[in-house]
Design a protein around this motif. Structure first.
Motif, short mmCIF file in Angstrom:
data_model
loop_
_atom_site.label_atom_id
_atom_site.label_comp_id
_atom_site.label_asym_id
_atom_site.label_seq_id
_atom_site.Cartn_x
_atom_site.Cartn_y
_atom_site.Cartn_z
N LYS A 32 0.85 -1.18 0.00
CA LYS A 32 0.00 0.00 0.00
C LYS A 32 0.89 1.23 0.00
O LYS A 32 1.68 1.43 0.93
N VAL A 33 0.77 2.05 -1.04
CA VAL A 33 1.65 3.21 -1.20
C VAL A 33 0.82 4.48 -1.31
O VAL A 33 -0.17 4.53 -2.06
N ALA A 34 1.23 5.50 -0.56
CA ALA A 34 0.62 6.82 -0.67
C ALA A 34 1.52 7.70 -1.53
O ALA A 34 2.71 7.84 -1.24
N VAL A 35 0.97 8.26 -2.60
CA VAL A 35 1.69 9.18 -3.47
C VAL A 35 1.15 10.58 -3.18
O VAL A 35 -0.01 10.88 -3.48
N VAL A 36 2.00 11.41 -2.60
CA VAL A 36 1.59 12.77 -2.24
C VAL A 36 2.04 13.71 -3.35
O VAL A 36 3.22 13.96 -3.54
N GLY A 37 1.08 14.20 -4.10
CA GLY A 37 1.37 15.06 -5.24
C GLY A 37 1.22 14.31 -6.55
O GLY A 37 1.93 13.33 -6.80
N ALA A 38 0.29 14.76 -7.38
CA ALA A 38 0.07 14.14 -8.70
C ALA A 38 0.50 15.08 -9.79
O ALA A 38 -0.15 15.21 -10.83
N ARG A 56 -2.16 -1.33 -3.91
CA ARG A 56 -3.04 -0.25 -3.47
C ARG A 56 -2.32 1.08 -3.56
O ARG A 56 -1.22 1.24 -3.00
N LEU A 57 -2.90 2.04 -4.26
CA LEU A 57 -2.34 3.38 -4.38
C LEU A 57 -3.34 4.40 -3.83
O LEU A 57 -4.52 4.36 -4.17
N THR A 58 -2.85 5.29 -2.99
CA THR A 58 -3.63 6.44 -2.56
C THR A 58 -2.95 7.67 -3.12
O THR A 58 -1.77 7.92 -2.84
N ILE A 59 -3.67 8.43 -3.94
CA ILE A 59 -3.11 9.60 -4.62
C ILE A 59 -3.69 10.85 -3.98
O ILE A 59 -4.91 11.05 -3.98
N ILE A 60 -2.81 11.68 -3.44
CA ILE A 60 -3.24 12.83 -2.63
C ILE A 60 -2.80 14.12 -3.32
O ILE A 60 -1.60 14.36 -3.49
N ASP A 61 -3.77 14.94 -3.71
CA ASP A 61 -3.44 16.22 -4.37
C ASP A 61 -4.69 17.09 -4.36
O ASP A 61 -5.75 16.65 -4.83
N PRO A 62 -4.60 18.33 -3.88
CA PRO A 62 -5.77 19.20 -3.84
C PRO A 62 -5.96 20.03 -5.11
O PRO A 62 -6.96 20.74 -5.24
N ASP A 63 -5.01 19.96 -6.05
CA ASP A 63 -5.01 20.85 -7.20
C ASP A 63 -5.81 20.32 -8.38
O ASP A 63 -6.20 19.15 -8.41
N ARG A 64 -5.98 21.19 -9.37
CA ARG A 64 -6.67 20.84 -10.60
C ARG A 64 -5.71 20.94 -11.78
O ARG A 64 -4.76 21.73 -11.76
N ALA A 90 -6.47 8.83 -10.51
CA ALA A 90 -7.10 7.57 -10.12
C ALA A 90 -7.77 6.91 -11.32
O ALA A 90 -7.69 5.68 -11.50
N GLN A 91 -8.42 7.70 -12.16
CA GLN A 91 -9.02 7.15 -13.38
C GLN A 91 -7.96 6.56 -14.30
O GLN A 91 -8.16 5.50 -14.91
N PHE A 92 -6.82 7.23 -14.40
CA PHE A 92 -5.71 6.74 -15.21
C PHE A 92 -5.27 5.36 -14.72
O PHE A 92 -5.06 4.44 -15.52
#
Length: 267
Positions: A32-38, A56-64, A90-92
């Motif tokens: 399980k890996v958290a990626v901070v910044g997409a 398992r990937l958790t992708i964390i980014d507030p930007d557009r 996440a869709q990718f």
């Protein structure tokens, strides 16, 4: 974790690798890996990890997504401008590999929520664009005992380092960068291929760590010079007065900048 017939076919070129094999592939599936910044770094890390079969990937980014991102963020398209990066990334992943569970978190990490967002993962990869976020992520990883891969790129320079306790990322940059006031991408510029190089190096180190393939040195930062075409490692010395991982809490935290000026990565 057992691999299905389709997964065995999908990952066949990895499974035959020395030091990885079926056992290493199962470890990747369980990870399980958290990626901070997409952004630029994340746009290289995310496909590499998803393609390799990290479970398992958790992708964390507030930007557009923005049109100015696209020269260094190939997981997005022109039509994606204005859409949340975490959801798009996440869709990718879902399109790339249906065997990877993925969640997008459209939230900025700050000291108050970092521990809650990052808990439950085996590894955190940080490719964010400011030192305030980077230090919040690092401090949470130190407190939780989570390994942290930090990757950055600006202009023609890149850096990638793995931290697993002492020394930590704060030992590298000190406390001078706690304020979110570093230069931005529009002012400094960034080479798209350099963000890809730094992101893929981070992904390589992540896969080796998770699959237990070979020795991965911690407390070492790999410096990439895109103009010279060189790479060199430097060892980070633990700061005994570091307020995150230090051993002498009576000492004030060091505010002196490091000998190598660390560069933020830009999304």
């Amino acid at each position: 974790m057992m691999l299905s017939d389709e997964e065995l076919t999908r990952y066949a070129r990895q499974i035959v690798l020395p030091h990885l094999g079926g056992t290493g592939q199962q470890r990747l599936k369980a990870a399980k890996v958290a990626v901070v910044g997409a952004g630029g770094i994340g746009a290289a890390v995310i496909p590499a990890l998803a393609g390799a079969g990290v479970g398992r990937l958790t992708i964390i980014d507030p930007d557009r997504a923005d049109l100015s991102n696209l020269h260094r963020q190939p997981i997005y398209r022109s039509r994606d401008a204005g859409e949340p990066k975490a959801a798009l990334a996440a869709q990718f992943v879902r399109r790339l590999n249906p065997f990877v569970e993925v969640a997008g978190v459209e939230q900025a990490i700050v000291p108050d929520n970092a521990a809650a967002i990052l808990s439950g993962h085996d590894l955190v990869i940080d490719g964010t664009d400011n030192f305030a976020t980077r230090l919040a992520v690092s401090d949470a990883c130190v407190a939780s005992g989570l390994p942290l891969l930090s990757a950055a790129a600006a202009q023609w320079q890149g850096q990638v380092g793995l931290f697993t306790g002492r020394p930590c990322y704060r030992c590298f940059v000190g406390d001078a960068f706690d304020a979110d006031d570093c230069d931005n991408c529009a002012e400094l510029g960034v080479t798209g291929t350099l963000t890809g190089l730094a992101g893929n190096l981070a992904a390589l180190l992540a896969l080796r760590l998770l699959a237990q393939a070979g020795e991965v040195k911690t407390g070492t930062v790999h410096l990439i010079d895109g103009l010279a075409g060189t790479q060199r490692p430097i060892r980070i010395v633990a700061d005994p007065g570091c307020r995150a991982c230090g051993t002498t809490s009576s000492q004030p935290p060091s505010s002196a900048p490091p000998s190598f000026s660390p560069a933020p990565s830009y999304p």
